[in-house]
Design a protein around this motif. Structure first.
Motif: not given
Length: 396
Positions: A23, A27, A384-385, A389
């Motif tokens: 992550p 980011f 994705y985050v 997450m």
């Protein structure tokens, strides 16, 4: 009966390298492009002593990619060696060292370039030393080549700062770093893509199976590495090598296509989690093709297109493919791609790669296509985050 509480979220995040670095890298990938595109187009300023293009190169090659590599290796090395992985405060210290490098470079107008450079250079050697220590302790000589690539990438970062300080531009270090990354992708992909493809095909689409790593794969990697070495030399001023390098790049492109065809990519269309690995790898031979054509035709647009096929395409797509699969696997999820992953992560990153290649070939459309490519890249990595997450933070 006493029920013991499970680990807290901070404890879970410190239980494996992928939980912090995947992550974190995603980011950074999103934020760096959100900063760089308006900066490059003249709408903002960043307090760094690096020019916009050099900062963009540095944070992709020596910020984003090493974090992905760290997440992958800190997860894979314990499986390779049978030894405990890096956890707890040592893992947090390594992650904070990576963050410190990002801040130091981006704020170098305030910190000074020498101090920023020293901080930024520290991460890769520390990671390489840890990985080497684990491999040596387990007598795992097979993977020493991974450490060699890390050392090459670290040397490229030192050379990057040397070139920038001495000449005010980068001519060879970026090529050296990108070549090291492409070699690593070719090496890792040669292991995981046939394996993951074969596992899925056996369960879902019986028939022809991919061929595992063999002498042909080694020959393709040697051919590709040789052409990349000559490409670096051309960047260093050996222009007499430009034509033979272009020819060799075309041969390497064809060889990589044949290599990929041996992995049965056309048989994986039923599962995006597998297909995306093949899509990402496809950008590698495309990069060789465009770079080869640029050298044969002396076409600067093809040269930039080739680099972005390798970076936005090969690096961007492959990293998201690996991160999504690894995260699902290590958090106990089904190895299948939900619609959110397919349409909000995979589709945007492929679009970003295609548009970024198009910008290089048709620069007259930069003001339109570059922002769209940047937005698509940001959507993919923030996707994705957002979607992964919660899996990373839960017990698994």
């Amino acid at each position: 009966m006493t029920i013991l509480p499970g680990p807290s979220i901070p404890q879970r995040l410190l239980s494996g390298g992928f939980r912090l670095f995947f992550p974190g890298s995603a980011f950074l990938a999103a934020v760096s492009i959100a900063i760089w595109v308006p900066w490059f187009l003249g709408f903002m300023h960043v307090p760094t002593l690096l020019p916009p293009v050099a900062w963009h190169q540095h944070e992709l090659l020596f910020g984003f990619v090493p974090a992905v590599i760290a997440g992958f290796l800190l997860t894979a090395v314990p499986n390779w060696t049978g030894r405990p992985g890096l956890k707890g405060m040592p893992l947090l210290a390594l992650f904070l060292l990576w963050i410190a490098g990002r801040l130091a470079i981006s704020l170098s107008e305030w910190t000074g370039m020498l101090g920023a450079t020293l901080v930024a250079l520290a991460f890769l050697p520390v990671l390489a030393i840890f990985v080497l220590k684990e491999l040596v302790a387990a007598s795992n000589r097979r993977n020493y080549k991974i450490v060699a690539v890390l050392a090459l990438l670290s040397a490229a970062q030192m050379f990057f700062h040397h070139e920038l300080d001495r000449y005010g531009r980068v001519e060879m270090a970026d090529r050296l770093a990108l070549s090291a990354i492409l070699i690593l992708i070719s090496l890792v992909a040669g292991r995981i893509i046939p394996a993951f493809t074969g596992n899925w095909l056996k369960a879902n689409n019986p028939g022809r199976l991919p061929q595992n790593f063999a002498r042909f794969d080694l020959a393709v990697m040697i051919l590709g590495s040789l052409s990349l070495a000559m490409w670096i030399a051309v960047g260093g001023g050996l222009e007499s090598l430009q034509f033979p390098t272009g020819l060799l790049m075309l041969v390497a492109s064809l060889a990589h296509l044949v290599r990929q065809a041996r992995w049965c990519p056309e048989r994986t269309l039923g599962e995006p989690l597998v297909t995306i690995l093949h899509v990402g790898y496809l950008f590698i031979p495309v990069g060789f093709l465009l770079t080869g054509l640029s050298m044969l035709l002396n076409h600067s647009g093809f040269a930039s297109a080739g680099i972005h096929a390798w970076t936005t395409g090969g690096v961007g797509v492959v990293t998201l493919a690996v991160m999504t699969r690894a995260t699902r696997g290590h958090t106990g999820q089904a190895l299948t791609s939900p619609h959110s992953t397919t349409w909000l992560i995979y589709a945007p990153i492929i679009l970003s790669a295609l548009l970024r290649i198009s910008v290089a070939i048709w620069p007259q459309h930069t003001m339109l296509l570059l922002p769209i490519a940047g937005i698509a890249w940001i959507v993919a990595f923030l996707g994705y985050v957002v979607f992964y997450m919660p899996l990373i933070a839960r017990k698994g």
